[in-house]
Design an enzyme around this catalytic site. Structure first.
Site, PDB file in Angstrom:
ATOM      1  N   VAL A  90      12.947 -25.457  -8.274  1.00 55.71           N
ATOM      2  CA  VAL A  90      12.776 -25.622  -7.419  1.00 55.71           C
ATOM      3  C   VAL A  90      11.528 -26.303  -6.619  1.00 55.71           C
ATOM      4  O   VAL A  90      11.011 -26.972  -5.915  1.00 55.71           O
ATOM      5  CB  VAL A  90      13.049 -24.892  -6.101  1.00 55.71           C
ATOM      6  CG1 VAL A  90      14.666 -25.011  -6.237  1.00 55.71           C
ATOM      7  CG2 VAL A  90      12.262 -23.939  -6.167  1.00 55.71           C
TER       8      VAL A  90
ATOM      9  N   GLY B 247       3.974 -24.709  -9.322  1.00 60.02           N
ATOM     10  CA  GLY B 247       3.000 -24.161  -8.834  1.00 60.02           C
ATOM     11  C   GLY B 247       0.948 -24.415  -8.975  1.00 60.02           C
ATOM     12  O   GLY B 247       1.376 -24.430 -10.328  1.00 60.02           O
TER      13      GLY B 247
ATOM     14  N   GLY C 109       1.895 -20.845 -11.121  1.00 58.62           N
ATOM     15  CA  GLY C 109       3.573 -21.005 -12.006  1.00 58.62           C
ATOM     16  C   GLY C 109       4.621 -21.449 -11.079  1.00 58.62           C
ATOM     17  O   GLY C 109       4.198 -22.512 -10.664  1.00 58.62           O
TER      18      GLY C 109
ATOM     19  N   VAL D 124       8.426 -21.766  -9.676  1.00 57.98           N
ATOM     20  CA  VAL D 124       9.401 -20.676  -8.163  1.00 57.98           C
ATOM     21  C   VAL D 124      10.631 -21.367  -8.993  1.00 57.98           C
ATOM     22  O   VAL D 124      11.174 -23.173  -9.048  1.00 57.98           O
ATOM     23  CB  VAL D 124       9.348 -21.435  -7.344  1.00 57.98           C
ATOM     24  CG1 VAL D 124      10.518 -20.647  -6.074  1.00 57.98           C
ATOM     25  CG2 VAL D 124       7.835 -20.823  -6.674  1.00 57.98           C
TER      26      VAL D 124
ATOM     27  N   LYS E 136       9.019 -16.323  -7.699  1.00 55.88           N
ATOM     28  CA  LYS E 136       8.256 -17.561  -8.547  1.00 55.88           C
ATOM     29  C   LYS E 136       7.754 -16.038  -9.538  1.00 55.88           C
ATOM     30  O   LYS E 136       6.740 -15.271  -9.674  1.00 55.88           O
ATOM     31  CB  LYS E 136       7.221 -16.528  -7.169  1.00 55.88           C
ATOM     32  CG  LYS E 136       5.941 -17.543  -6.851  1.00 55.88           C
ATOM     33  CD  LYS E 136       5.295 -17.285  -6.341  1.00 55.88           C
ATOM     34  CE  LYS E 136       3.216 -17.231  -6.229  1.00 55.88           C
ATOM     35  NZ  LYS E 136       2.253 -17.492  -5.180  1.00 55.88           N
TER      36      LYS E 136
ATOM     37  N   ASP F  88      -5.463 -20.692   1.572  1.00 55.08           N
ATOM     38  CA  ASP F  88      -4.820 -22.172   1.191  1.00 55.08           C
ATOM     39  C   ASP F  88      -3.450 -22.589   2.618  1.00 55.08           C
ATOM     40  O   ASP F  88      -2.651 -22.849   2.061  1.00 55.08           O
ATOM     41  CB  ASP F  88      -3.872 -21.544   0.324  1.00 55.08           C
ATOM     42  CG  ASP F  88      -3.580 -22.905  -0.548  1.00 55.08           C
ATOM     43  OD1 ASP F  88      -4.462 -23.923   0.030  1.00 55.08           O
ATOM     44  OD2 ASP F  88      -2.759 -23.062  -1.681  1.00 55.08           O
TER      45      ASP F  88
END
Length: 405
Positions: free
Chosen positions: A69, A72, A75, A77, A96, A206
């Site tokens: 889905v 990042g 990694g 998700v 994640k 972030d």
């Protein structure tokens, strides 16, 4: 006599040695207990149910592309179906998976675990469990498991066309004004909590729309604490030249110069995000070039009294379940949007010293929300009374867009 003196000296020396040895062992014991090795090697697993690599492999259909889905910096998700705490009910989860081959990924995983261990806020994404194990090939494997949010990220709601077929529910409509304002209040509340109400101040580092998820009731949940920083570590002279903090367009300008992480960096990121939520443009939008930024774009509109010309056009469209528009509500909405844009500009000031503290940001947003809701409520009541008497408050010839009011 000499023999007694020698024996006395030996005994005294032995006592001194025992005392020093005891002091040394006590010092070592304190150092070991302060390190808390269990939280470093297996973070959070002493709090939540442990799951194996096999559990997560099966839950995500072998980490298949069909279950992917999001991707990042450190990694990916995956959506999965997992039975937690030996319950019969299967929970839809977001897994994640950390890409440990990427430099800084392990450090990011540890930072997120430590931050989540300390945070208690209703608008922060709560971790269900973690996995620190090895995969079927014997490679180290680490993952965080969260509840799956079917409404996705705030970013996907703000920019649905950028995701093509990946977006589902959010393509049906745009976010309404009050939904956006609620998001702003909730994210500001989280930032204020992290900066001023945690035992040790935490900087998210972030903040951006893709790191804000929306639950079934459209409540905001701040996620991705992989870049989070505990401010007590500042005494170690850590600065951002060690590793760039944040995302392009959202990271505080001083971070690019290698300055230390501070809470004002989060304030900057929040300010940019606040402008994006109500203007509808990312800070990396193609129109922002040759010195023009989202901040200067909004600031110029404020100075020229043209805020209503730059806000997201979808905010100016009426919905069937909203209060009918009239001149008073139009003016109230204009006042609210102007206040919000002004706050976004103040938060994203170039100088950290000029930025508003998150405590004041929360108060200002809550005030804007209260004033707008009060006006809307008065108009709704007045309209109901007039309609009951056969009088309509709203002119039927009035345009359906407040841009034309």
């Amino acid at each position: 006599m000499e023999a007694f003196k020698a024996v006395g000296l030996l005994i005294f020396g032995a006592l001194i040695l025992v005392f020093k040895l005891g002091y040394f062992l006590r010092f070592i014991w304190r150092r070991v207990t302060k390190k808390k090795p269990s939280s470093l090697i297996y973070p959070l697993t002493d709090i939540f149910q442990k799951v194996s690599y096999k559990d997560l492999y099966n839950a995500t259909d072998g980490f298949s592309v069909g279950n992917l889905v999001a991707v990042g910096g450190y990694g990916s998700v995956y959506v999965g179906f997992l039975r937690l705490n030996e319950q019969e009910i299967i929970t839809v989860v977001a897994v994640k998976v950390i890409d440990l081959h990427k430099r800084g990924a392990l450090k990011s995983f540890m930072a997120e675990c430590e931050a989540l261990r300390c945070i208690r806020h209703r608008n922060v994404m709560k971790v269900l469990t973690t996995c620190s194990s090895v995969d079927f090939k014997g490679n180290e494997f680490k993952a965080l498991v969260f509840e799956f949010m079917p409404n996705g990220s705030l970013d996907k709601w703000l920019h649905p066309t950028a995701y093509h077929g990946q977006l589902q529910r959010s393509t049906k409509r745009s976010l309404k004004f009050m939904e956006r304002l609620n998001v702003a209040v909730e994210v500001a509340s989280v930032s204020n909590y992290l900066h001023h109400h945690c035992q040790t101040p935490i900087v998210h580092c972030d903040l951006k729309p893709s790191n804000v998820l929306l639950d079934d009731n459209m409540n905001s949940l701040v996620t991705d604490f992989g870049s989070a920083k505990f401010l007590h570590e500042e005494k170690h002279a850590y600065n951002t030249s060690v590793g760039y903090r944040g995302s392009v367009g959202y990271a505080a300008l001083e971070y690019g110069l290698g300055k230390k992480v501070t809470t004002s960096g989060d304030v900057y990121s929040f300010g940019i995000m606040l402008l994006e939520v109500f203007i509808g443009r990312r800070p990396t939008d193609g129109i922002f070039k040759d010195g023009l930024t989202l901040h200067s774009f909004a600031k110029t509109a404020l100075l020229r009294n043209q805020v209503m010309q730059i806000v997201d056009p979808t905010l100016l469209v009426l919905y069937d379940d909203q209060v009918s528009l009239n001149g008073v509500l139009s003016a109230s909405l204009c006042e609210a949007l102007t206040g919000i844009v002004k706050l976004g500009v103040m938060c994203s000031a170039e100088s950290p010293k000029e930025r508003t503290k998150m405590e004041m940001v929360v108060k200002e947003l809550q005030l804007i929300k209260s004033k707008y809701l009060l006006t809307a409520s008065i108009i709704e009541i007045d309209s109901a009374i007039r309609q009951g008497a056969g009088v309509s408050l709203v002119d039927s010839t009035q345009p359906r867009s407040i841009r034309q009011v």
